[in-house]
Scaffold this motif. Structure first.
Motif: not given
Length: 548
Positions: A473-484, A518-527
Protein backbone atom coordinates in the motif's frame (compact mmCIF):
# COMPACT_ATOMS: atom_id res chain seq x y z
CA UNK A 1 -28.78 24.31 134.83
CA UNK A 2 -31.43 26.74 133.70
CA UNK A 3 -34.55 24.94 132.47
CA UNK A 4 -35.07 27.45 129.60
CA UNK A 5 -33.38 26.73 126.25
CA UNK A 6 -32.25 30.31 125.62
CA UNK A 7 -31.87 29.60 121.87
CA UNK A 8 -32.21 32.76 119.71
CA UNK A 9 -35.31 32.88 117.56
CA UNK A 10 -35.05 32.14 113.85
CA UNK A 11 -33.30 34.94 112.00
CA UNK A 12 -31.68 36.49 115.07
CA UNK A 13 -28.16 35.43 114.07
CA UNK A 14 -26.56 38.49 115.66
CA UNK A 15 -27.85 37.50 119.12
CA UNK A 16 -26.73 33.90 118.51
CA UNK A 17 -23.13 34.87 117.73
CA UNK A 18 -22.97 37.36 120.60
CA UNK A 19 -24.25 34.71 123.01
CA UNK A 20 -21.78 32.08 121.77
CA UNK A 21 -18.90 34.56 122.21
CA UNK A 22 -20.00 35.42 125.76
CA UNK A 23 -20.55 31.79 126.81
CA UNK A 24 -17.30 30.58 125.23
CA UNK A 25 -15.33 32.90 127.52
CA UNK A 26 -16.94 31.33 130.59
CA UNK A 27 -15.79 27.70 131.16
CA UNK A 28 -18.97 26.91 133.08
CA UNK A 29 -21.09 27.94 130.08
CA UNK A 30 -19.14 26.09 127.37
CA UNK A 31 -21.73 23.36 126.95
CA UNK A 32 -24.45 26.00 126.69
CA UNK A 33 -22.42 27.84 124.03
CA UNK A 34 -22.40 24.66 121.95
CA UNK A 35 -26.12 24.18 122.48
CA UNK A 36 -26.88 27.76 121.39
CA UNK A 37 -24.78 27.32 118.23
CA UNK A 38 -26.28 23.96 117.25
CA UNK A 39 -29.79 24.98 118.23
CA UNK A 40 -29.73 28.04 115.99
CA UNK A 41 -27.85 26.67 112.94
CA UNK A 42 -29.83 23.43 112.84
CA UNK A 43 -32.73 25.52 111.59
CA UNK A 44 -31.02 28.53 110.00
CA UNK A 45 -28.33 28.93 107.32
CA UNK A 46 -25.25 31.03 108.11
CA UNK A 47 -25.89 34.70 107.38
CA UNK A 48 -24.01 38.01 107.48
CA UNK A 49 -23.27 37.74 111.20
CA UNK A 50 -21.79 34.26 111.03
CA UNK A 51 -18.14 34.29 112.10
CA UNK A 52 -15.62 31.56 111.35
CA UNK A 53 -13.28 32.75 114.13
CA UNK A 54 -16.17 32.43 116.61
CA UNK A 55 -16.83 28.85 115.47
CA UNK A 56 -13.15 27.94 115.75
CA UNK A 57 -12.91 29.51 119.21
CA UNK A 58 -15.91 27.45 120.31
CA UNK A 59 -14.51 24.20 118.88
CA UNK A 60 -11.05 24.66 120.42
CA UNK A 61 -12.55 25.59 123.80
CA UNK A 62 -14.78 22.49 123.81
CA UNK A 63 -11.86 20.29 122.75
CA UNK A 64 -9.51 21.62 125.42
CA UNK A 65 -12.25 21.01 127.99
CA UNK A 66 -12.47 17.38 126.78
CA UNK A 67 -16.09 17.78 125.72
CA UNK A 68 -15.74 15.52 122.68
CA UNK A 69 -19.45 14.75 122.21
CA UNK A 70 -20.20 18.50 122.15
CA UNK A 71 -17.41 18.98 119.60
CA UNK A 72 -19.08 16.32 117.44
CA UNK A 73 -22.45 18.07 117.71
CA UNK A 74 -21.06 21.45 116.67
CA UNK A 75 -19.00 19.88 113.86
CA UNK A 76 -21.97 17.94 112.54
CA UNK A 77 -24.12 21.10 112.29
CA UNK A 78 -21.35 23.17 110.67
CA UNK A 79 -20.69 20.42 108.13
CA UNK A 80 -24.35 20.42 107.16
CA UNK A 81 -23.62 23.94 105.86
CA UNK A 82 -20.28 22.86 104.25
CA UNK A 83 -18.36 24.86 106.86
CA UNK A 84 -15.13 23.02 107.70
CA UNK A 85 -12.41 23.79 110.30
CA UNK A 86 -8.75 23.38 109.34
CA UNK A 87 -6.82 20.12 109.35
CA UNK A 88 -4.99 21.28 112.51
CA UNK A 89 -8.20 20.99 114.47
CA UNK A 90 -9.02 17.57 113.05
CA UNK A 91 -5.52 16.34 113.93
CA UNK A 92 -5.91 17.63 117.50
CA UNK A 93 -9.31 15.93 117.76
CA UNK A 94 -7.82 12.58 116.71
CA UNK A 95 -5.00 13.00 119.25
CA UNK A 96 -7.47 13.69 122.09
CA UNK A 97 -9.53 10.63 121.15
CA UNK A 98 -6.43 8.47 121.05
CA UNK A 99 -4.96 9.83 124.29
CA UNK A 100 -8.20 9.37 126.22
CA UNK A 101 -8.81 5.95 124.68
CA UNK A 102 -12.27 6.90 123.48
CA UNK A 103 -12.64 3.88 121.19
CA UNK A 104 -16.42 4.13 121.21
CA UNK A 105 -16.44 7.48 119.39
CA UNK A 106 -14.07 6.42 116.60
CA UNK A 107 -16.81 5.38 114.12
CA UNK A 108 -18.52 8.77 114.53
CA UNK A 109 -15.17 10.54 114.24
CA UNK A 110 -14.44 8.67 111.02
CA UNK A 111 -17.82 9.64 109.61
CA UNK A 112 -17.17 13.29 110.42
CA UNK A 113 -13.72 13.00 108.85
CA UNK A 114 -15.26 11.62 105.67
CA UNK A 115 -17.78 14.46 105.61
CA UNK A 116 -15.01 17.02 106.10
CA UNK A 117 -13.00 15.54 103.23
CA UNK A 118 -16.13 15.49 101.10
CA UNK A 119 -16.78 19.15 101.94
CA UNK A 120 -13.36 20.09 100.59
CA UNK A 121 -10.97 19.85 103.54
CA UNK A 122 -7.47 19.10 102.28
CA UNK A 123 -5.88 16.88 104.89
CA UNK A 124 -2.23 17.25 105.86
CA UNK A 125 0.10 14.25 105.71
CA UNK A 126 0.24 14.21 109.52
CA UNK A 127 -3.52 14.09 109.69
CA UNK A 128 -3.71 11.33 107.08
CA UNK A 129 -1.09 9.30 108.93
CA UNK A 130 -3.03 9.75 112.14
CA UNK A 131 -6.22 8.52 110.48
CA UNK A 132 -4.47 5.62 108.77
CA UNK A 133 -2.93 4.43 112.05
CA UNK A 134 -6.28 4.38 113.84
CA UNK A 135 -7.03 0.65 114.49
CA UNK A 136 -10.54 0.99 113.11
CA UNK A 137 -9.35 2.62 109.89
CA UNK A 138 -9.09 -0.47 107.65
CA UNK A 139 -12.49 -1.74 108.66
CA UNK A 140 -14.13 1.65 108.44
CA UNK A 141 -12.90 2.48 104.96
CA UNK A 142 -13.49 -0.93 103.50
CA UNK A 143 -15.04 -0.24 100.08
CA UNK A 144 -17.77 -2.79 100.77
CA UNK A 145 -18.86 -1.21 104.06
CA UNK A 146 -21.77 1.18 104.27
CA UNK A 147 -19.53 3.76 105.93
CA UNK A 148 -17.24 4.11 102.94
CA UNK A 149 -16.67 7.71 101.78
CA UNK A 150 -14.63 7.95 98.56
CA UNK A 151 -13.56 11.58 98.95
CA UNK A 152 -11.48 10.72 101.98
CA UNK A 153 -9.86 7.56 100.65
CA UNK A 154 -9.03 9.26 97.33
CA UNK A 155 -7.44 12.12 99.22
CA UNK A 156 -5.43 9.63 101.24
CA UNK A 157 -4.31 7.80 98.08
CA UNK A 158 -3.37 11.11 96.46
CA UNK A 159 -1.26 12.23 99.41
CA UNK A 160 0.50 8.87 99.53
CA UNK A 161 0.66 8.62 95.72
CA UNK A 162 -0.87 5.17 96.00
CA UNK A 163 -2.45 5.10 92.56
CA UNK A 164 -2.95 1.34 92.50
CA UNK A 165 -5.01 1.45 95.67
CA UNK A 166 -7.03 4.26 94.14
CA UNK A 167 -7.65 1.97 91.17
CA UNK A 168 -8.84 -0.84 93.43
CA UNK A 169 -11.27 1.49 95.21
CA UNK A 170 -12.51 2.90 91.89
CA UNK A 171 -13.21 -0.60 90.56
CA UNK A 172 -15.15 -1.41 93.72
CA UNK A 173 -17.27 1.73 93.34
CA UNK A 174 -18.05 0.99 89.69
CA UNK A 175 -18.99 -2.60 90.46
CA UNK A 176 -21.28 -1.70 93.35
CA UNK A 177 -22.81 1.57 92.14
CA UNK A 178 -26.10 1.67 90.29
CA UNK A 179 -25.85 5.38 89.63
CA UNK A 180 -23.58 6.41 86.71
CA UNK A 181 -23.88 10.08 87.73
CA UNK A 182 -22.30 9.26 91.07
CA UNK A 183 -19.48 7.39 89.34
CA UNK A 184 -19.07 10.39 87.05
CA UNK A 185 -18.59 12.77 89.98
CA UNK A 186 -16.08 10.42 91.59
CA UNK A 187 -14.26 10.05 88.27
CA UNK A 188 -13.92 13.83 88.11
CA UNK A 189 -12.24 13.86 91.52
CA UNK A 190 -9.92 11.07 90.42
CA UNK A 191 -8.96 12.96 87.25
CA UNK A 192 -8.01 15.99 89.35
CA UNK A 193 -6.03 13.78 91.72
CA UNK A 194 -4.16 12.09 88.85
CA UNK A 195 -3.12 15.49 87.53
CA UNK A 196 -1.25 16.23 90.76
CA UNK A 197 2.53 16.55 90.57
CA UNK A 198 4.20 13.26 91.50
CA UNK A 199 7.44 13.11 93.48
CA UNK A 200 8.77 10.84 90.76
CA UNK A 201 8.88 13.24 87.84
CA UNK A 202 9.31 10.39 85.36
CA UNK A 203 6.21 8.46 86.42
CA UNK A 204 2.65 9.15 85.37
CA UNK A 205 -0.02 8.40 88.01
CA UNK A 206 -2.54 7.38 85.34
CA UNK A 207 -0.41 4.41 84.26
CA UNK A 208 -0.53 2.55 87.59
CA UNK A 209 -4.17 3.55 88.10
CA UNK A 210 -5.25 2.28 84.68
CA UNK A 211 -3.31 -0.98 84.98
CA UNK A 212 -5.18 -1.74 88.21
CA UNK A 213 -8.58 -0.69 86.88
CA UNK A 214 -8.39 -2.55 83.56
CA UNK A 215 -8.24 -6.12 84.81
CA UNK A 216 -10.31 -8.46 82.65
CA UNK A 217 -12.79 -5.78 81.74
CA UNK A 218 -14.81 -5.84 78.54
CA UNK A 219 -14.57 -2.83 76.25
CA UNK A 220 -18.19 -1.85 76.91
CA UNK A 221 -18.08 -2.08 80.69
CA UNK A 222 -18.89 0.83 82.96
CA UNK A 223 -15.38 0.64 84.39
CA UNK A 224 -13.69 0.91 80.99
CA UNK A 225 -16.01 3.71 79.92
CA UNK A 226 -15.23 5.90 82.93
CA UNK A 227 -11.54 5.03 82.77
CA UNK A 228 -11.66 6.32 79.19
CA UNK A 229 -13.41 9.51 80.25
CA UNK A 230 -10.77 10.09 82.92
CA UNK A 231 -8.13 9.52 80.25
CA UNK A 232 -9.81 11.97 77.85
CA UNK A 233 -9.85 14.68 80.54
CA UNK A 234 -6.16 14.08 81.28
CA UNK A 235 -5.30 14.03 77.59
CA UNK A 236 -7.04 17.36 76.96
CA UNK A 237 -5.45 18.95 80.03
CA UNK A 238 -1.94 17.82 79.11
CA UNK A 239 -2.48 19.05 75.57
CA UNK A 240 -3.71 22.42 76.81
CA UNK A 241 -0.69 22.81 79.13
CA UNK A 242 1.77 21.59 76.45
CA UNK A 243 2.84 18.55 78.47
CA UNK A 244 3.21 16.51 75.29
CA UNK A 245 5.05 13.48 76.71
CA UNK A 246 2.54 12.98 79.53
CA UNK A 247 -0.41 13.33 77.16
CA UNK A 248 1.18 10.84 74.77
CA UNK A 249 1.62 8.33 77.60
CA UNK A 250 -2.07 8.65 78.49
CA UNK A 251 -3.07 7.89 74.89
CA UNK A 252 -0.69 4.91 74.82
CA UNK A 253 -2.23 3.51 78.01
CA UNK A 254 -5.76 3.95 76.66
CA UNK A 255 -4.81 2.18 73.43
CA UNK A 256 -3.13 -0.69 75.29
CA UNK A 257 -6.22 -0.98 77.49
CA UNK A 258 -8.36 -1.15 74.33
CA UNK A 259 -10.34 1.93 75.35
CA UNK A 260 -11.99 3.62 72.37
CA UNK A 261 -11.32 7.09 73.77
CA UNK A 262 -12.30 8.99 70.62
CA UNK A 263 -15.98 8.14 71.19
CA UNK A 264 -16.00 9.32 74.81
CA UNK A 265 -16.54 12.68 76.47
CA UNK A 266 -14.39 14.28 79.14
CA UNK A 267 -15.63 14.67 82.70
CA UNK A 268 -15.74 18.45 82.95
CA UNK A 269 -18.16 20.97 81.50
CA UNK A 270 -15.60 22.82 79.38
CA UNK A 271 -14.77 19.55 77.58
CA UNK A 272 -18.26 18.87 76.25
CA UNK A 273 -17.46 20.58 72.97
CA UNK A 274 -14.58 18.21 72.16
CA UNK A 275 -15.73 16.30 69.06
CA UNK A 276 -14.47 12.90 68.00
CA UNK A 277 -12.49 14.54 65.20
CA UNK A 278 -10.84 16.89 67.69
CA UNK A 279 -9.94 14.08 70.10
CA UNK A 280 -8.20 12.14 67.32
CA UNK A 281 -6.37 15.32 66.32
CA UNK A 282 -5.29 16.00 69.92
CA UNK A 283 -4.02 12.44 70.33
CA UNK A 284 -2.11 12.71 67.05
CA UNK A 285 -0.55 16.02 68.02
CA UNK A 286 0.53 14.67 71.41
CA UNK A 287 2.56 12.00 69.61
CA UNK A 288 3.84 14.41 66.99
CA UNK A 289 5.04 17.06 69.43
CA UNK A 290 6.61 14.49 71.74
CA UNK A 291 8.73 13.19 68.86
CA UNK A 292 6.87 10.01 67.84
CA UNK A 293 6.01 10.22 64.16
CA UNK A 294 5.10 6.54 64.06
CA UNK A 295 2.77 7.00 67.02
CA UNK A 296 1.08 9.94 65.29
CA UNK A 297 0.56 7.94 62.10
CA UNK A 298 -0.68 4.87 63.95
CA UNK A 299 -3.17 6.99 65.90
CA UNK A 300 -4.65 8.29 62.66
CA UNK A 301 -4.67 4.85 61.05
CA UNK A 302 -6.23 3.15 64.08
CA UNK A 303 -9.01 5.74 63.96
CA UNK A 304 -9.27 5.35 60.17
CA UNK A 305 -8.41 9.03 59.73
CA UNK A 306 -11.83 9.85 61.16
CA UNK A 307 -13.22 13.32 60.46
CA UNK A 308 -16.99 13.33 60.62
CA UNK A 309 -20.15 11.26 60.39
CA UNK A 310 -23.86 11.67 61.05
CA UNK A 311 -23.39 10.32 64.57
CA UNK A 312 -20.17 12.25 65.20
CA UNK A 313 -20.35 15.64 63.42
CA UNK A 314 -17.47 18.06 63.61
CA UNK A 315 -17.02 21.82 63.44
CA UNK A 316 -15.09 23.83 60.81
CA UNK A 317 -12.56 24.66 63.53
CA UNK A 318 -11.96 20.91 64.00
CA UNK A 319 -11.17 20.54 60.31
CA UNK A 320 -8.74 23.45 60.48
CA UNK A 321 -7.00 21.87 63.46
CA UNK A 322 -6.73 18.56 61.64
CA UNK A 323 -5.34 20.24 58.52
CA UNK A 324 -2.73 22.08 60.57
CA UNK A 325 -1.56 18.91 62.32
CA UNK A 326 -1.49 16.85 59.11
CA UNK A 327 0.50 19.50 57.26
CA UNK A 328 3.05 19.56 60.06
CA UNK A 329 3.21 15.76 60.10
CA UNK A 330 3.61 15.63 56.32
CA UNK A 331 6.78 17.72 56.62
CA UNK A 332 8.48 15.07 58.76
CA UNK A 333 7.43 11.67 57.44
CA UNK A 334 8.78 9.43 54.66
CA UNK A 335 7.73 10.09 51.07
CA UNK A 336 5.13 7.30 51.03
CA UNK A 337 3.74 8.26 54.45
CA UNK A 338 3.63 11.91 53.45
CA UNK A 339 1.44 11.03 50.49
CA UNK A 340 -0.88 9.06 52.78
CA UNK A 341 -1.11 12.04 55.13
CA UNK A 342 -1.81 14.50 52.33
CA UNK A 343 -4.47 12.22 50.81
CA UNK A 344 -6.35 12.36 54.11
CA UNK A 345 -6.54 16.13 54.39
CA UNK A 346 -10.11 17.28 55.14
CA UNK A 347 -12.34 17.47 52.10
CA UNK A 348 -10.41 15.03 49.90
CA UNK A 349 -11.70 11.58 50.81
CA UNK A 350 -15.10 12.90 51.89
CA UNK A 351 -16.20 16.11 50.13
CA UNK A 352 -17.09 18.95 52.47
CA UNK A 353 -18.64 22.23 51.36
CA UNK A 354 -16.72 24.16 54.01
CA UNK A 355 -13.32 23.05 52.65
CA UNK A 356 -11.73 24.46 49.49
CA UNK A 357 -9.50 21.58 48.40
CA UNK A 358 -7.82 23.65 45.67
CA UNK A 359 -5.63 25.18 48.37
CA UNK A 360 -3.97 21.77 48.75
CA UNK A 361 -2.59 21.93 45.20
CA UNK A 362 0.72 23.62 46.15
CA UNK A 363 1.26 21.04 48.93
CA UNK A 364 0.87 18.12 46.52
CA UNK A 365 3.00 19.76 43.84
CA UNK A 366 5.70 20.45 46.39
CA UNK A 367 5.67 16.78 47.41
CA UNK A 368 5.68 15.75 43.76
CA UNK A 369 8.73 17.96 43.16
CA UNK A 370 10.63 16.31 46.01
CA UNK A 371 9.76 12.80 44.81
CA UNK A 372 10.76 13.53 41.22
CA UNK A 373 14.00 15.20 42.26
CA UNK A 374 14.93 12.29 44.53
CA UNK A 375 13.89 9.64 42.01
CA UNK A 376 11.07 8.30 44.23
CA UNK A 377 9.10 7.69 41.07
CA UNK A 378 6.45 5.17 42.27
CA UNK A 379 5.35 7.63 44.97
CA UNK A 380 5.50 10.50 42.46
CA UNK A 381 3.26 8.52 40.09
CA UNK A 382 0.74 7.80 42.86
CA UNK A 383 0.79 11.47 43.81
CA UNK A 384 -0.10 12.54 40.28
CA UNK A 385 -2.78 9.86 40.02
CA UNK A 386 -4.43 11.05 43.24
CA UNK A 387 -4.22 14.71 42.22
CA UNK A 388 -5.84 13.99 38.89
CA UNK A 389 -8.62 11.98 40.54
CA UNK A 390 -9.41 14.95 42.84
CA UNK A 391 -9.08 17.64 40.15
CA UNK A 392 -6.05 19.18 41.82
CA UNK A 393 -3.93 21.06 39.31
CA UNK A 394 -0.67 19.23 38.50
CA UNK A 395 2.29 21.36 37.48
CA UNK A 396 2.82 20.62 33.77
CA UNK A 397 6.59 20.82 33.98
CA UNK A 398 6.66 18.32 36.85
CA UNK A 399 4.30 15.99 34.98
CA UNK A 400 6.55 16.06 31.94
CA UNK A 401 9.66 15.55 34.07
CA UNK A 402 8.05 12.58 35.82
CA UNK A 403 7.10 10.89 32.54
CA UNK A 404 10.56 11.48 31.15
CA UNK A 405 12.19 9.85 34.19
CA UNK A 406 9.74 6.94 34.23
CA UNK A 407 10.64 6.22 30.62
CA UNK A 408 14.38 6.52 31.18
CA UNK A 409 14.13 4.02 34.07
CA UNK A 410 12.03 1.63 31.96
CA UNK A 411 9.03 2.04 34.27
CA UNK A 412 6.75 1.98 31.27
CA UNK A 413 3.73 0.51 32.98
CA UNK A 414 3.61 3.48 35.37
CA UNK A 415 4.43 5.93 32.58
CA UNK A 416 1.50 4.68 30.49
CA UNK A 417 -0.88 4.88 33.46
CA UNK A 418 0.13 8.45 34.26
CA UNK A 419 0.00 9.58 30.61
CA UNK A 420 -3.36 7.93 29.94
CA UNK A 421 -4.92 9.38 33.11
CA UNK A 422 -3.53 12.85 32.36
CA UNK A 423 -4.78 12.65 28.79
CA UNK A 424 -8.27 11.62 29.92
CA UNK A 425 -8.70 14.66 32.20
CA UNK A 426 -7.46 17.19 29.67
CA UNK A 427 -3.77 17.67 30.37
CA UNK A 428 -2.82 17.08 26.71
CA UNK A 429 -5.47 19.00 24.73
CA UNK A 430 -3.17 19.25 21.73
CA UNK A 431 -2.81 15.46 21.36
CA UNK A 432 -5.35 14.04 18.92
CA UNK A 433 -5.54 10.53 17.47
CA UNK A 434 -9.14 9.71 16.50
CA UNK A 435 -9.61 5.98 15.76
CA UNK A 436 -9.69 5.18 12.06
CA UNK A 437 -8.30 8.51 10.82
CA UNK A 438 -4.71 7.33 10.53
CA UNK A 439 -3.52 10.78 11.69
CA UNK A 440 -1.82 11.92 14.89
CA UNK A 441 -1.52 15.55 15.96
CA UNK A 442 0.93 16.46 18.74
CA UNK A 443 1.99 19.84 20.17
CA UNK A 444 5.63 20.74 19.94
CA UNK A 445 6.09 20.98 23.71
CA UNK A 446 5.98 17.19 24.26
CA UNK A 447 9.10 15.39 25.42
CA UNK A 448 10.49 12.19 23.92
CA UNK A 449 8.72 9.83 26.35
CA UNK A 450 5.39 11.63 25.89
CA UNK A 451 5.80 11.39 22.12
CA UNK A 452 6.66 7.67 22.32
CA UNK A 453 3.52 7.06 24.39
CA UNK A 454 1.46 9.08 21.92
CA UNK A 455 2.85 6.87 19.11
CA UNK A 456 1.80 3.72 21.01
CA UNK A 457 -1.70 5.08 21.48
CA UNK A 458 -1.92 6.22 17.84
CA UNK A 459 -0.94 2.82 16.47
CA UNK A 460 -3.18 0.88 18.88
CA UNK A 461 -6.38 2.84 18.20
CA UNK A 462 -5.78 2.40 14.46
CA UNK A 463 -4.75 -1.28 14.71
CA UNK A 464 -7.68 -2.60 12.67
CA UNK A 465 -6.96 -0.24 9.80
CA UNK A 466 -3.22 -0.93 9.91
CA UNK A 467 -3.68 -4.71 9.74
CA UNK A 468 -6.08 -4.33 6.77
CA UNK A 469 -3.56 -2.35 4.72
CA UNK A 470 -1.67 -4.45 2.15
CA UNK A 471 2.08 -4.80 2.20
CA UNK A 472 2.37 -2.76 -1.00
CA UNK A 473 0.00 0.00 0.00
CA UNK A 474 0.98 3.57 -0.58
CA UNK A 475 -1.21 4.73 2.30
CA UNK A 476 0.64 6.21 5.26
CA UNK A 477 0.19 7.20 8.87
CA UNK A 478 0.68 10.94 9.28
CA UNK A 479 2.07 12.81 12.29
CA UNK A 480 1.56 16.57 12.47
CA UNK A 481 3.72 18.64 14.80
CA UNK A 482 1.64 21.66 15.73
CA UNK A 483 3.21 25.00 16.35
CA UNK A 484 2.52 26.81 19.61
CA UNK A 485 3.40 30.27 20.89
CA UNK A 486 6.81 29.01 21.96
CA UNK A 487 10.01 30.18 20.31
CA UNK A 488 11.13 28.92 16.91
CA UNK A 489 14.17 27.07 18.24
CA UNK A 490 11.94 24.96 20.50
CA UNK A 491 9.69 24.13 17.60
CA UNK A 492 12.64 23.04 15.46
CA UNK A 493 14.07 20.89 18.26
CA UNK A 494 10.67 19.23 18.60
CA UNK A 495 11.13 17.79 15.13
CA UNK A 496 14.33 16.11 16.26
CA UNK A 497 12.53 14.75 19.35
CA UNK A 498 9.93 13.07 17.12
CA UNK A 499 12.65 11.20 15.29
CA UNK A 500 14.34 10.24 18.57
CA UNK A 501 11.03 9.18 20.16
CA UNK A 502 10.42 6.75 17.29
CA UNK A 503 13.46 4.80 18.43
CA UNK A 504 12.12 4.24 21.98
CA UNK A 505 9.32 1.67 21.33
CA UNK A 506 10.35 -1.96 20.84
CA UNK A 507 10.49 -2.84 18.02
CA UNK A 508 11.50 0.60 16.80
CA UNK A 509 9.25 2.68 14.63
CA UNK A 510 10.31 4.28 11.38
CA UNK A 511 9.36 7.94 11.05
CA UNK A 512 10.27 10.28 8.17
CA UNK A 513 10.03 14.02 7.83
CA UNK A 514 7.75 14.83 4.90
CA UNK A 515 6.99 18.51 4.52
CA UNK A 516 5.47 21.64 6.02
CA UNK A 517 1.73 22.06 5.59
CA UNK A 518 -0.19 25.23 4.86
CA UNK A 519 -0.24 26.14 8.55
CA UNK A 520 3.54 25.93 8.65
CA UNK A 521 3.35 22.76 10.77
CA UNK A 522 5.91 20.01 10.22
CA UNK A 523 4.42 16.78 8.89
CA UNK A 524 5.96 13.33 9.35
CA UNK A 525 4.97 9.87 8.16
CA UNK A 526 5.03 6.72 10.22
CA UNK A 527 6.03 3.67 8.22
CA UNK A 528 3.07 1.25 8.09
CA UNK A 529 5.22 -1.91 8.12
CA UNK A 530 7.07 -0.78 11.27
CA UNK A 531 3.74 0.04 12.92
CA UNK A 532 2.38 -3.39 11.95
CA UNK A 533 5.52 -5.07 13.32
CA UNK A 534 5.14 -3.19 16.62
CA UNK A 535 1.51 -4.26 16.86
CA UNK A 536 2.32 -7.94 16.32
CA UNK A 537 4.71 -7.82 19.26
CA UNK A 538 2.61 -5.67 21.60
CA UNK A 539 -1.07 -5.76 20.65
CA UNK A 540 -2.24 -7.80 23.67
CA UNK A 541 -1.11 -5.42 26.40
CA UNK A 542 -1.51 -2.37 24.13
CA UNK A 543 -5.24 -3.05 23.72
CA UNK A 544 -5.62 -3.28 27.50
CA UNK A 545 -3.83 0.03 28.03
CA UNK A 546 -5.02 2.23 25.20
CA UNK A 547 -8.45 0.86 24.28
CA UNK A 548 -10.14 0.92 27.71
Amino acid sequence: MCRFQHVPVDGDEKLCIETVIRFTKNPTCLQKAGAVFTGYYQNNPPGVYFSMPVLLSLLWALLKAGMVSDVFSVLSVSLDHKIVPGHEFLLALFNIVREKGLIGVVPELMQLTFKMAGAGLVLSLDCLDCVKNTPEFQQTVNPNSSNYKPAFIFQLCTKQEDWRRMGVVFRSICQSSKHPNQVGRISGRIAIALLSESKDKLSLPFVAFAETVCQNEGEDSLITSFLGRIGVSLMLRYHKTHQWAKGRRVVEVLSISKVNYSTLKGLFGNEDGATRCYLVTVATELFLLSGSLEGALNTLRENKWFLSSCSWPCEPADLESRSRVLMRLAEKTSHRDTLEVLCNLPGLKEPNDSVDISRYGPLFNSHLQVCVDRQILPVASDTVDFMLSKNLAVDNALLQMLLQKLGKQNLWLRAREVFRHSLSVGYYPGVSAPPGFMALIVPCRLGEVELALAFEMFITVNATGIFHLSETTTSSLSITLKRTQSCESEYLSAGSRILSAACIPQPKLIVHYTAVNSSQDQVFTLDVSSARCWLRHNHLWANEVWMH
